[in-house]
Motif scaffolding. Structure first.
Motif, short mmCIF file in Angstrom:
data_model
loop_
_atom_site.label_atom_id
_atom_site.label_comp_id
_atom_site.label_asym_id
_atom_site.label_seq_id
_atom_site.Cartn_x
_atom_site.Cartn_y
_atom_site.Cartn_z
N ASP A 1 -108.61 -13.14 -68.62
CA ASP A 1 -109.16 -14.00 -69.31
C ASP A 1 -108.61 -15.46 -69.26
O ASP A 1 -108.33 -16.26 -70.33
CB ASP A 1 -109.14 -13.76 -71.07
CG ASP A 1 -109.74 -12.44 -71.06
OD1 ASP A 1 -111.00 -12.37 -70.67
OD2 ASP A 1 -109.55 -11.66 -71.74
N MET B 1 -114.92 -2.53 -73.91
CA MET B 1 -115.19 -3.08 -75.20
C MET B 1 -114.04 -2.31 -76.47
O MET B 1 -114.33 -1.20 -76.39
CB MET B 1 -116.53 -3.13 -75.92
CG MET B 1 -117.40 -4.15 -75.14
SD MET B 1 -119.20 -3.76 -75.81
CE MET B 1 -118.94 -4.26 -77.69
N GLY C 1 -119.25 -11.23 -72.33
CA GLY C 1 -118.77 -11.91 -73.75
C GLY C 1 -119.82 -11.83 -74.59
O GLY C 1 -119.67 -11.60 -75.86
N ASP D 1 -119.29 -8.64 -77.07
CA ASP D 1 -118.52 -8.71 -78.08
C ASP D 1 -119.04 -8.94 -79.41
O ASP D 1 -118.86 -8.63 -80.41
CB ASP D 1 -117.31 -9.54 -77.66
CG ASP D 1 -116.47 -8.99 -76.79
OD1 ASP D 1 -116.14 -8.00 -76.98
OD2 ASP D 1 -115.76 -9.91 -76.01
N LEU D 2 -120.38 -9.86 -79.22
CA LEU D 2 -121.03 -10.29 -80.36
C LEU D 2 -121.88 -9.18 -80.78
O LEU D 2 -122.58 -9.20 -82.09
CB LEU D 2 -121.82 -11.43 -80.25
CG LEU D 2 -121.07 -12.55 -79.30
CD1 LEU D 2 -122.05 -14.03 -78.93
CD2 LEU D 2 -119.83 -12.93 -80.11
N ARG E 1 -112.49 -18.63 -74.11
CA ARG E 1 -112.87 -17.05 -74.68
C ARG E 1 -113.26 -17.09 -76.07
O ARG E 1 -114.26 -16.65 -76.77
CB ARG E 1 -111.49 -16.18 -74.44
CG ARG E 1 -112.00 -14.66 -74.95
CD ARG E 1 -110.69 -13.75 -74.52
NE ARG E 1 -109.62 -14.14 -75.44
CZ ARG E 1 -108.48 -13.62 -75.21
NH1 ARG E 1 -108.16 -12.89 -74.03
NH2 ARG E 1 -107.42 -13.90 -76.02
N ASN F 1 -116.75 -18.57 -76.17
CA ASN F 1 -117.80 -17.54 -75.49
C ASN F 1 -117.81 -16.40 -76.47
O ASN F 1 -118.85 -15.52 -76.61
CB ASN F 1 -117.10 -17.01 -74.00
CG ASN F 1 -117.96 -16.12 -73.37
OD1 ASN F 1 -119.23 -16.38 -73.33
ND2 ASN F 1 -117.75 -15.14 -72.85
N ASN F 2 -116.61 -15.82 -77.08
CA ASN F 2 -116.70 -14.63 -77.94
C ASN F 2 -116.68 -14.91 -79.42
O ASN F 2 -116.57 -13.99 -80.33
CB ASN F 2 -115.45 -13.67 -77.64
CG ASN F 2 -115.69 -13.39 -76.09
OD1 ASN F 2 -114.78 -13.93 -75.35
ND2 ASN F 2 -116.25 -12.28 -75.65
N THR G 1 -114.02 -13.41 -81.40
CA THR G 1 -114.02 -11.62 -81.90
C THR G 1 -112.87 -11.38 -81.24
O THR G 1 -112.38 -9.95 -81.79
CB THR G 1 -115.30 -11.03 -81.30
OG1 THR G 1 -115.60 -11.44 -80.10
CG2 THR G 1 -116.35 -11.74 -82.26
N ARG G 2 -112.48 -11.77 -80.35
CA ARG G 2 -111.11 -11.23 -79.60
C ARG G 2 -109.94 -11.63 -80.19
O ARG G 2 -108.77 -10.80 -79.70
CB ARG G 2 -111.04 -11.21 -78.07
CG ARG G 2 -112.29 -10.58 -77.46
CD ARG G 2 -112.09 -10.78 -75.99
NE ARG G 2 -113.30 -10.39 -75.05
CZ ARG G 2 -113.09 -10.02 -73.91
NH1 ARG G 2 -112.08 -10.39 -73.13
NH2 ARG G 2 -114.33 -9.99 -73.00
#
Length: 473
Positions: A58, A237, A272, A275-276, A372, A375-376, A379-380
């Motif tokens: 990443d 995921m 990405g 993840d949403l 990231r 993009n996410n 969430t990560r």
């Protein structure tokens, strides 16, 4: 603010589902892993990044953008916390700003008791703080009162969406979250008598789309690449959470993402987006589970089929509404994200010149860690329970959550300021930035984060140059 935590603290101690795991995860560096032969920070940036890139996937490259003048500004933590708490309390109590009232001015324009330098900033119009009750209110009693407020709004014949957003901004109780999210996302209409009919129709529409497109995907060569990429990404995921490794769950996610991609050809599926899906899926799953059910052990295939189909359809439509606000993030070359990363860099440079210079000195490119984040939507970086709480605020912000997210990322980075300054090389900085220790965060931490982001937004959004023109002494 502990009384507003919607997280069962037993989840933090014993359960594994809500934890941000500290084990090695594909695509993430391990803080415990020693990396050998790391170049010193004053070596060429390319070699330092090449060494680090071997341990992560990443990380992103981009040409350096134009340099800006750095303003070495230190904002007192005491001042920031006071202003943030004021904002959060104001939202919680639904206080309306009085015409011309400059709330928060005394907090930001006075010297702290510890001798912090006086800060002159553009006055910000914020809602006044409502006087707190002198009676001590227990956590359960406070939560019941908040649930009642939500229920009264939701059950009204014609929903006042602005009031619901105001109430939701500081967090939505678990019991009322599914319907609240459906309404905030625009999935359900404001009219109470039309909701059930609209819900049934939209769920049927989704399954018609599945029959029309997904069930013939093997014969549709046009979308084979899209399906193949989704099929590869889904098993990656949350690999340490058993729920997301169930075949039934992965098939649900594949259908949701595939249908979304073919309905949005301008962007299509981008890594990405997968993840949403998870926050919506978990919120609607919780709605059909019994209070004692364990997320770690629940078998989706054992649930009533009609309920599972409803979860999937609701997740799809709410995700679609949510992504409408950030679709420019996923168009060709993801230029929207690159622009937001550059805006974050500029913002940190203006807010905290020392931290910005420290990152630059050790060859840290903002794109390497914050791509990231954009993009996410973090969430990560956060435990799932915290992402869900963060999305209470994002959904309450409607389409403007995309703008707020930039300031949330700035507040998130500044939260780790001292730890980052203590790291003296590229490797240490990147390992920290890729593994920020949020595993024990709760709703209160997210409440402080969004409140600080709100303060930053209204301090800096309308005055892009005031920090560099001598207004701060």
């Amino acid at each position: 603010m502990n009384e507003n935590d919607n997280v069962d603290q037993s989840d933090l101690k014993g359960g594994t589902f809500w934890k941000k795991h500290t084990k090695a995860v594909p695509g993430r560096p391990s803080p415990q892993k020693e990396v050998k032969n790391v170049a010193h920070h004053n070596s060429a940036p390319a070699s330092s990044f090449k060494d680090f890139q071997e341990s992560v996937r990443d990380a992103w490259e981009i040409e350096d953008d134009d340099e800006f003048g750095v303003a070495d500004v230190k904002i007192s933590k005491q001042v920031a916390k006071s202003a943030a708490l004021s904002v959060l309390n104001s939202h919680r109590n639904q206080g309306g700003a009085k015409p011309g009232e400059k709330a928060g001015a005394s907090a930001t324009n006075s010297k702290s008791a510890r001798g912090q330098p006086q800060i002159h900033v553009k006055p910000v119009l914020l809602p006044p703080i409502q006087p707190s009750s002198t009676r001590t209110v227990s956590t359960s009693e406070s939560n019941q009162g908040k649930v009642a407020k939500f229920q009264t709004l939701i059950d009204s014949p014609l929903l006042n969406l602005d009031e619901l957003r105001q109430l939701s901004w500081s967090g939505v109780p678990v019991e009322i979250r599914p319907n609240t999210w459906r309404l905030l996302a625009g999935y359900l209409p404001a009219s109470l008598e039309r909701r059930l009919q609209a819900l049934e129709r939209k769920r049927l529409d989704y399954w018609n789309l599945v029959n029309q497109y997904y069930d013939i995907k093997e014969r549709d060569e046009t979308h084979q690449d899209t399906y193949r990429q989704i099929h590869i990404d889904i098993p990656r995921m949350s690999p340490l959470i058993a729920l997301f490794q169930q075949k039934a769950v992965q098939e649900m996610f594949e259908r949701i993402l595939f249908i979304w991609a073919i309905r949005h050809p301008a962007s299509g599926y981008v890594q990405g987006i997968n993840d949403l899906v998870t926050p919506f899926f978990i919120v609607f799953l919780q709605e059909v589970l019994s209070p004692g059910d364990n997320m770690d052990s629940i078998e989706i295939s054992s649930l009533v089929e009609e309920k599972v189909k409803s979860i999937e359809a609701d997740t799809f439509w709410c995700l679609s509404k949510f992504l409408d606000g950030i679709q420019d993030n996923y168009i060709f070359a993801q230029l929207g994200i690159q622009q937001k990363v550059n805006q974050l860099k500029d913002l940190i440079q203006r807010i905290d010149g020392s931290l910005h210079k420290h990152l630059q000195k050790h060859d840290i490119d903002y794109l390497q860690f914050s791509f990231r984040w954009m993009n996410n939507l973090l969430t990560r970086e956060l435990p799932l329970r915290c992402s869900i709480r963060l999305w209470d605020t994002y959904l309450a912000e409607a389409d403007s959550y995309a703008s707020l997210h930039k300031y949330v990322c700035a507040a998130f980075l500044l939260n780790w300021r001292q730890q980052l300054l203590n790291e003296k090389d590229f490797q240490g900085l990147m390992l920290l930035l890729q593994n920020l220790p949020t595993q024990h965060w709760t709703d209160s931490d997210i409440g402080m984060l969004v409140a600080e982001a709100y303060r930053l937004k209204f301090t800096f959004a309308d005055a892009p140059n005031h920090l560099q023109t001598g207004e701060i002494s």
